[in-house]
Design an enzyme around this catalytic site. Structure first.
Site, PDB file in Angstrom:
ATOM      1  N   THR A  11    -125.925 -12.244 -39.860  1.00  0.00           N
ATOM      2  CA  THR A  11    -126.691 -11.211 -40.567  1.00  0.00           C
ATOM      3  C   THR A  11    -126.362 -11.174 -42.060  1.00  0.00           C
ATOM      4  OG1 THR A  11    -126.717  -9.913 -38.538  1.00  0.00           O
ATOM      5  CG2 THR A  11    -127.212  -8.735 -40.578  1.00  0.00           C
ATOM      6  N   ILE A  12    -125.093 -11.089 -42.386  1.00  0.00           N
ATOM      7  CA  ILE A  12    -124.699 -10.986 -43.792  1.00  0.00           C
ATOM      8  C   ILE A  12    -124.686 -12.368 -44.450  1.00  0.00           C
ATOM      9  CG2 ILE A  12    -122.871 -10.231 -45.378  1.00  0.00           C
ATOM     10  CD1 ILE A  12    -124.233  -7.901 -43.885  1.00  0.00           C
ATOM     11  N   GLY A 110    -115.650  -5.556 -42.430  1.00  0.00           N
ATOM     12  CA  GLY A 110    -115.001  -5.519 -41.127  1.00  0.00           C
ATOM     13  C   GLY A 110    -113.537  -5.915 -41.175  1.00  0.00           C
ATOM     14  N   CYS A 142    -121.005  -1.537 -45.542  1.00  0.00           N
ATOM     15  CA  CYS A 142    -122.323  -1.021 -45.936  1.00  0.00           C
ATOM     16  C   CYS A 142    -122.279   0.471 -46.235  1.00  0.00           C
ATOM     17  CB  CYS A 142    -123.336  -1.323 -44.834  1.00  0.00           C
ATOM     18  SG  CYS A 142    -122.749  -0.941 -43.167  1.00  0.00           S
ATOM     19  N   ARG A 170    -126.559   3.607 -37.505  1.00  0.00           N
ATOM     20  CA  ARG A 170    -127.422   2.885 -36.561  1.00  0.00           C
ATOM     21  C   ARG A 170    -126.549   2.307 -35.432  1.00  0.00           C
ATOM     22  NH1 ARG A 170    -124.056  -0.589 -37.030  1.00  0.00           N
ATOM     23  NH2 ARG A 170    -124.132  -2.477 -38.273  1.00  0.00           N
ATOM     24  N   HIS A 196    -114.395   6.195 -43.077  1.00  0.00           N
ATOM     25  CA  HIS A 196    -115.218   5.850 -44.246  1.00  0.00           C
ATOM     26  C   HIS A 196    -114.710   6.500 -45.535  1.00  0.00           C
ATOM     27  CE1 HIS A 196    -117.734   5.505 -40.590  1.00  0.00           C
ATOM     28  NE2 HIS A 196    -118.124   4.380 -41.169  1.00  0.00           N
ATOM     29  N   GLY A 197    -114.258   7.770 -45.425  1.00  0.00           N
ATOM     30  CA  GLY A 197    -113.738   8.444 -46.622  1.00  0.00           C
ATOM     31  C   GLY A 197    -112.548   7.689 -47.206  1.00  0.00           C
ATOM     32  N   HIS A 222    -128.819   3.184 -41.783  1.00  0.00           N
ATOM     33  CA  HIS A 222    -127.974   4.376 -41.653  1.00  0.00           C
ATOM     34  C   HIS A 222    -128.618   5.496 -42.470  1.00  0.00           C
ATOM     35  CE1 HIS A 222    -124.673   1.865 -40.151  1.00  0.00           C
ATOM     36  NE2 HIS A 222    -124.572   1.220 -41.291  1.00  0.00           N
ATOM     37  N   GLN A 303    -128.063  -1.359 -43.710  1.00  0.00           N
ATOM     38  CA  GLN A 303    -126.756  -1.940 -43.399  1.00  0.00           C
ATOM     39  C   GLN A 303    -126.741  -3.465 -43.498  1.00  0.00           C
ATOM     40  OE1 GLN A 303    -128.812  -0.659 -41.110  1.00  0.00           O
ATOM     41  NE2 GLN A 303    -129.103  -2.250 -39.563  1.00  0.00           N
TER      42      GLN A 303
HETATM   43  P1  NAD Z   1    -122.841 -11.601 -37.366  1.00  0.00           P
HETATM   44  O1  NAD Z   1    -122.276 -11.616 -35.996  1.00  0.00           O
HETATM   45  O2  NAD Z   1    -124.288 -11.324 -37.552  1.00  0.00           O
HETATM   46  O3  NAD Z   1    -122.533 -12.981 -38.110  1.00  0.00           O
HETATM   47  C1  NAD Z   1    -121.279 -13.583 -38.046  1.00  0.00           C
HETATM   48  C2  NAD Z   1    -121.481 -15.088 -37.882  1.00  0.00           C
HETATM   49  O4  NAD Z   1    -120.219 -15.731 -37.938  1.00  0.00           O
HETATM   50  C3  NAD Z   1    -122.122 -15.474 -36.540  1.00  0.00           C
HETATM   51  O5  NAD Z   1    -123.126 -16.411 -36.800  1.00  0.00           O
HETATM   52  C4  NAD Z   1    -120.950 -16.111 -35.769  1.00  0.00           C
HETATM   53  O6  NAD Z   1    -121.378 -17.085 -34.864  1.00  0.00           O
HETATM   54  C5  NAD Z   1    -120.158 -16.707 -36.898  1.00  0.00           C
HETATM   55  N1  NAD Z   1    -118.763 -16.999 -36.596  1.00  0.00           N
HETATM   56  C6  NAD Z   1    -117.950 -16.492 -35.629  1.00  0.00           C
HETATM   57  N2  NAD Z   1    -116.708 -17.017 -35.715  1.00  0.00           N
HETATM   58  C7  NAD Z   1    -116.742 -17.875 -36.765  1.00  0.00           C
HETATM   59  C8  NAD Z   1    -115.781 -18.724 -37.368  1.00  0.00           C
HETATM   60  N3  NAD Z   1    -114.541 -18.801 -36.895  1.00  0.00           N
HETATM   61  N4  NAD Z   1    -116.151 -19.489 -38.432  1.00  0.00           N
HETATM   62  C9  NAD Z   1    -117.408 -19.423 -38.915  1.00  0.00           C
HETATM   63  N5  NAD Z   1    -118.361 -18.622 -38.393  1.00  0.00           N
HETATM   64  C10 NAD Z   1    -118.026 -17.876 -37.325  1.00  0.00           C
HETATM   65  O7  NAD Z   1    -121.947 -10.545 -38.175  1.00  0.00           O
HETATM   66  P2  NAD Z   1    -122.368  -9.760 -39.469  1.00  0.00           P
HETATM   67  O8  NAD Z   1    -123.100  -8.512 -39.069  1.00  0.00           O
HETATM   68  O9  NAD Z   1    -122.997 -10.675 -40.445  1.00  0.00           O
HETATM   69  O10 NAD Z   1    -120.952  -9.251 -39.975  1.00  0.00           O
HETATM   70  C11 NAD Z   1    -120.095 -10.095 -40.726  1.00  0.00           C
HETATM   71  C12 NAD Z   1    -119.109  -9.241 -41.493  1.00  0.00           C
HETATM   72  O11 NAD Z   1    -119.851  -8.366 -42.361  1.00  0.00           O
HETATM   73  C13 NAD Z   1    -118.223  -8.323 -40.646  1.00  0.00           C
HETATM   74  O12 NAD Z   1    -116.990  -8.147 -41.303  1.00  0.00           O
HETATM   75  C14 NAD Z   1    -118.990  -6.994 -40.675  1.00  0.00           C
HETATM   76  O13 NAD Z   1    -118.173  -5.874 -40.420  1.00  0.00           O
HETATM   77  C15 NAD Z   1    -119.502  -7.006 -42.099  1.00  0.00           C
HETATM   78  N6  NAD Z   1    -120.695  -6.175 -42.339  1.00  0.00           N
HETATM   79  C16 NAD Z   1    -121.702  -6.152 -41.443  1.00  0.00           C
HETATM   80  C17 NAD Z   1    -122.788  -5.333 -41.691  1.00  0.00           C
HETATM   81  C18 NAD Z   1    -123.918  -5.216 -40.715  1.00  0.00           C
HETATM   82  O14 NAD Z   1    -124.500  -4.156 -40.616  1.00  0.00           O
HETATM   83  N7  NAD Z   1    -124.298  -6.265 -40.008  1.00  0.00           N
HETATM   84  C19 NAD Z   1    -122.849  -4.585 -42.862  1.00  0.00           C
HETATM   85  C20 NAD Z   1    -121.808  -4.694 -43.802  1.00  0.00           C
HETATM   86  C21 NAD Z   1    -120.720  -5.494 -43.512  1.00  0.00           C
END
Ligand code: NAD
Length: 360
Positions: A11-12, A110, A142, A170, A196-197, A222, A303
């Site tokens: 996602t990110i 995360g 986020c 969400r 969060h705070g 959110h 997010q």
């Molecule tokens: P995600 O699960 O959508 O993407 C993570 C990707 O990393 C997946 O494709 C997974 O297969 C891959 N992966 C797993 N282990 C791996 C490894 N050892 N090496 C390389 N790739 C690997 O997760 P996300 O939502 O993109 O979240 C990623 C980070 O961003 C987390 O720390 C999360 O807390 C943070 N974050 C997420 C959001 C959100 O809403 N999705 C918002 C802000 C921050």
């Protein structure tokens, strides 16, 4: 030209890669994937060199018709900086790989704040990070990004005596089918205050803030209810102007009749935004109320995308002499972050870094 590697292409990660690709001073050195899924296929189609994190999976990529440029080590070696977008906790494990190459790295919300040198939000502490020796830096989550973007300017303009926010979170991202179906309204966490705070205090250490979290069965965005007690009296018009002058805050005008996150996503899709992303905080103009020193408003936070421009700025803070104002302007222009844009003066950055842990 900065060569940026992206580890974790979900996602990110895929959003960060696309945002990096359109910056005039950056290029995508490659992305690291664990499995050859549809996202890996798209990365290849976009011309990003795809690296297989796990060597034994290399044949799977080849079977899927996705050429592999190398492994994780090769990607780090080809990168000036790595943006780690792996699931929570994996970034901390990967840090040793980046350190072995003496390559600076960014991590996501995360990760635990104690596992990095410092935490980052462009509006709160770009200059502090740029001037520090920090090489392993976490872009705050986020929700924390959304809170920091409004609390920094409000603190500068009126002084924040106390901020209180309830984060209606969400239940999962649209692609997280494993989180549903869900039908409940959870105090999450049930303990008060939520994390969060304290996480806001990793980038704005002097702002007094308490937060509570509620998770609901929604995927779009959110929603925050924000209540700030100022040190000085002001009025709603002034607060709207203060927030409206921010480079990453969209004060949603009453005439637009945007009722909620679904309309905001429509708004973004109609504007041709990639993936319907809403990179800005969306503050409802009609909700901004001030009574004496007490201010209230609602804001929506996408997010999946609000941290993306922050990652781009964090790359510049770590690796270049570009200042906060120039970086924010450059990032916004390149990706097309312009809802509510006006000729009014935009104000970036200030503040110190600190540390603590947070997820979304
Ligand atoms: P995600 O699960 O959508 O993407 C993570 C990707 O990393 C997946 O494709 C997974 O297969 C891959 N992966 C797993 N282990 C791996 C490894 N050892 N090496 C390389 N790739 C690997 O997760 P996300 O939502 O993109 O979240 C990623 C980070 O961003 C987390 O720390 C999360 O807390 C943070 N974050 C997420 C959001 C959100 O809403 N999705 C918002 C802000 C921050």
């Amino acid at each position: 030209m900065l060569h940026v590697g992206v580890t974790g292409y979900g996602t990110i990660g895929k959003r960060v890669a696309d945002a990096v690709a359109v910056q005039p001073d950056m290029t995508v050195a490659g992305v690291a994937k664990t499995t050859p899924n549809f996202e890996a296929e798209r990365a290849h189609e976009l011309g990003y060199p795809v690296h297989a994190v796990l060597g034994e999976r290399l044949p799977d990529f080849e079977d899927a018709g996705i050429p592999v440029a190398g492994d994780l080590d090769d990607l780090v070696a080809a990168s000036d900086v790595v943006v780690d977008c792996t699931p929570a906790g994996v970034g901390a494990q990967n840090r040793a790989v980046y350190e072995a190459h003496d390559t600076p790295a960014l991590y996501q919300g995360g990760e635990d704040a104690d596992d990095v040198d410092a935490s980052f939000n462009a509006r709160a502490n770009y200059e502090a990070i740029a001037e520090s020796d920090a090489e392993h830096v976490r872009v705050v989550s986020c929700n924390t990004t959304g809170l920091s973007r409004v609390l920094a300017p409000l603190d500068e303009a009126y002084g924040v005596e106390k901020a209180r926010a309830t984060l209606v979170r969400r239940g999962g991202d649209p692609g997280q089918t494993d989180r549903g179906p869900i039908n409940d309204i959870l105090p999450d966490p049930v303990t008060v205050p939520s994390h969060h705070g304290p996480d806001v205090n990793t980038v704005l250490p002097d702002v007094a803030i308490d937060t509570m979290g509620v998770t609901v069965p929604a995927t779009l965005m959110h929603l925050h209810t924000v209540n700030v007690t100022f040190e000085t009296e002001t009025d709603a018009e002034a607060v709207k102007e203060t927030l409206g002058n921010e480079a990453r805050v969209f004060v949603v005008p009453e005439y637009a009749r945007v009722e909620g996150p679904a309309h905001l996503k429509e708004y973004a899709q109609d504007a041709g935004r990639p993936r319907g992303d809403v990179w800005e905080n969306c503050v409802w103009e009609a909700s901004v109320s001030v009574e004496g020193r007490d201010c209230y408003f609602f804001q929506a936070i996408h997010q999946e995308s609000d941290v993306v421009p922050e990652n781009v700025d964090a790359i510049r803070a770590l690796c270049t002499d570009v200042d906060a104002a120039e970086s924010v302007a450059r990032t916004n222009a390149a990706i097309g972050l312009d809802f509510g844009d006006s000729e009014s003066e935009r104000t970036p950055a200030g503040g110190d870094g600190a540390r603590i842990s947070a997820d979304d």
